[in-house]
Design an enzyme around this catalytic site. Structure first.
Site, PDB file in Angstrom:
ATOM      1  N   LYS A  12       0.799  -1.226   0.000  1.00 42.95           N
ATOM      2  CA  LYS A  12       0.000   0.000   0.000  1.00 42.95           C
ATOM      3  C   LYS A  12       0.833   1.278   0.000  1.00 42.95           C
ATOM      4  O   LYS A  12       0.296   2.362  -0.206  1.00 42.95           O
ATOM      5  CB  LYS A  12      -0.986   0.013   1.176  1.00 42.95           C
ATOM      6  CG  LYS A  12      -1.984  -1.104   1.193  1.00 42.95           C
ATOM      7  CD  LYS A  12      -2.917  -1.207  -0.025  1.00 42.95           C
ATOM      8  CE  LYS A  12      -3.649   0.028  -0.389  1.00 42.95           C
ATOM      9  NZ  LYS A  12      -4.849  -0.258  -1.242  1.00 42.95           N
TER      10      LYS A  12
HETATM   11  N1  PMP Z   1      -3.102  -7.267   1.619  1.00 45.68           N
HETATM   12  C1  PMP Z   1      -3.085  -6.417   2.648  1.00 45.68           C
HETATM   13  C2  PMP Z   1      -2.424  -6.862   3.919  1.00 45.68           C
HETATM   14  C3  PMP Z   1      -3.690  -5.156   2.541  1.00 45.68           C
HETATM   15  O1  PMP Z   1      -3.677  -4.308   3.586  1.00 45.68           O
HETATM   16  C4  PMP Z   1      -4.321  -4.801   1.334  1.00 45.68           C
HETATM   17  C5  PMP Z   1      -4.974  -3.464   1.187  1.00 45.68           C
HETATM   18  N2  PMP Z   1      -6.112  -3.257   1.966  1.00 45.68           N
HETATM   19  C6  PMP Z   1      -4.346  -5.732   0.287  1.00 45.68           C
HETATM   20  C7  PMP Z   1      -3.694  -6.946   0.460  1.00 45.68           C
HETATM   21  C8  PMP Z   1      -5.089  -5.492  -0.991  1.00 45.68           C
HETATM   22  O2  PMP Z   1      -4.595  -4.511  -1.788  1.00 45.68           O
HETATM   23  P1  PMP Z   1      -5.556  -3.614  -2.681  1.00 45.68           P
HETATM   24  O3  PMP Z   1      -6.172  -2.588  -1.780  1.00 45.68           O
HETATM   25  O4  PMP Z   1      -4.637  -3.020  -3.678  1.00 45.68           O
HETATM   26  O5  PMP Z   1      -6.607  -4.484  -3.302  1.00 45.68           O
END
Ligand code: PMP
Length: 333
Positions: free
Chosen positions: A45
């Site tokens: 992120k």
């Molecule tokens: N894994 C973790 C630990 C996250 O915090 C997030 C984001 N909320 C994601 C995966 C997913 O990423 P995205 O928001 O780009 O879908």
């Protein structure tokens, strides 16, 4: 050209792409993971946080002394708190109270003002998303990052994560698979890679309780249940997820997440979080689907240290009836 990065922001991205040898030999494919826990804020992120702040500055929505506001399960907040510090802003975070204590404490230590909200569905006005939006409306000079709908999120992956995967594999990638939280990573990465090679196979892997598997396979977001995974799985369509170009969807259970997280740690020395473990489950499933000889890439979103009191704590796992028992990969049917 020198090899010196420009502060925190200059070190976001450019993460290694690593092979997970035992998953490769178990499947006959090359299983690769993008080591996103090596970002300076510790997760995938950081990329979205940086792009959202830079886009807001460029659009005149954020100026000196301003405040960055976000509703986040943790990692986006950590990235935003650090980007905000590096660029001279305050940071306000609304976060569901059921998130891991490590992430809450870390955010506070980083200087963000954290407001814990009840863990209620999106339809409830007290959901962290709505709390963040209201906060940004009330505070002076505040910018609501809105990672779910703000397309600078997926754009960060279209401009960085996708191209890095393409370059690091020399274009030799047959499939990608990953879970979605906001959909930013899957939206940007699949859009970029499909534009390079329309034959590349793209899959979502969805945790228990999320509506996206059903959405991709049937068009309905209906879902039941819940998951121990954090930061992934949603029951609505976001602008960032809508950017994804997907061929299909897979599912993984909490049991598989726990077994895979412990397998990766003890067998590979990879200490990653629950979404990364689910993604590795997805990589094995996609490898089996495509057959031997293919290269499959997934995302190792964050590190296991963010989940030490849960995913890697015997008592917590016992309470959930999720103690890992597998010797190898036999938990994957
Ligand atoms: N894994 C973790 C630990 C996250 O915090 C997030 C984001 N909320 C994601 C995966 C997913 O990423 P995205 O928001 O780009 O879908």
């Amino acid at each position: 050209m020198t090899a010196i990065a420009a502060g925190f922001c200059g070190t976001v991205g450019h993460t290694p792409l690593l092979e997970i040898p035992s998953l490769s030999s178990a499947t006959g494919c090359r299983i690769l993971g993008k080591a996103e826990w090596l970002n300076p804020g510790g997760s995938v992120k950081d990329r979205a946080a940086l792009f959202m702040v830079l886009a807001a500055e460029a659009a005149g929505k954020l100026a000196a002394g301003g405040t960055v506001v976000e509703g986040t399960a943790g990692n986006t907040g950590i990235g935003l708190a650090l980007v905000a510090a590096a660029r001279g802003y305050r940071c306000e975070i609304a976060m569901p109270e059921n998130q891991s204590p490590e992430k809450i404490e870390l955010l506070r230590a980083l200087g963000a003002n954290v407001r814990l909200t009840p863990a209620v569905p999106f339809s409830d006005p007290n959901n962290y998303y709505h709390v963040a939006r209201r906060l940004a409306e009330e505070l002076p000079n505040a910018f609501w990052a809105d990672q779910f709908e703000n397309l600078a999120n997926a754009e960060s992956h279209y401009q960085t994560t996708g191209p890095e995967i393409w370059q690091q594999t020399g274009g030799e990638v047959d499939g990608v698979v990953m879970a979605a939280g906001t959909g930013g990573t899957i939206g940007g990465v699949t859009a970029y890679l499909k534009a390079q090679n329309p034959h590349l196979v793209t899959y979502l892997i969805d945790p228990q309780g999320s509506g996206l598997y059903n959405y991709v396979t049937t068009g309905s977001l209906a879902a039941e249940g819940s998951s121990i995974t954090e930061g992934i799985g949603i029951r609505r369509l976001t602008a960032n997820f809508a950017r994804a170009r997907l061929d299909g969807a897979l599912q993984g259970s909490d049991r598989e997440v726990v077994e895979m997280a412990h397998y990766l740690l003890h067998r590979e020395g990879l200490f990653v979080g629950s979404s990364a473990a689910l993604n590795a489950v997805g990589a094995v499933r996609l490898a089996r689907k495509l057959g031997p000889g293919k290269t499959i890439v997934t995302i190792l979103c964050d590190g296991g240290n963010r989940y030490q009191s849960r995913l890697f704590a015997k008592d917590w796992l016992a309470e959930k009836g999720l103690q890992p028992t597998a010797q190898g990969l036999e938990f994957l049917d």
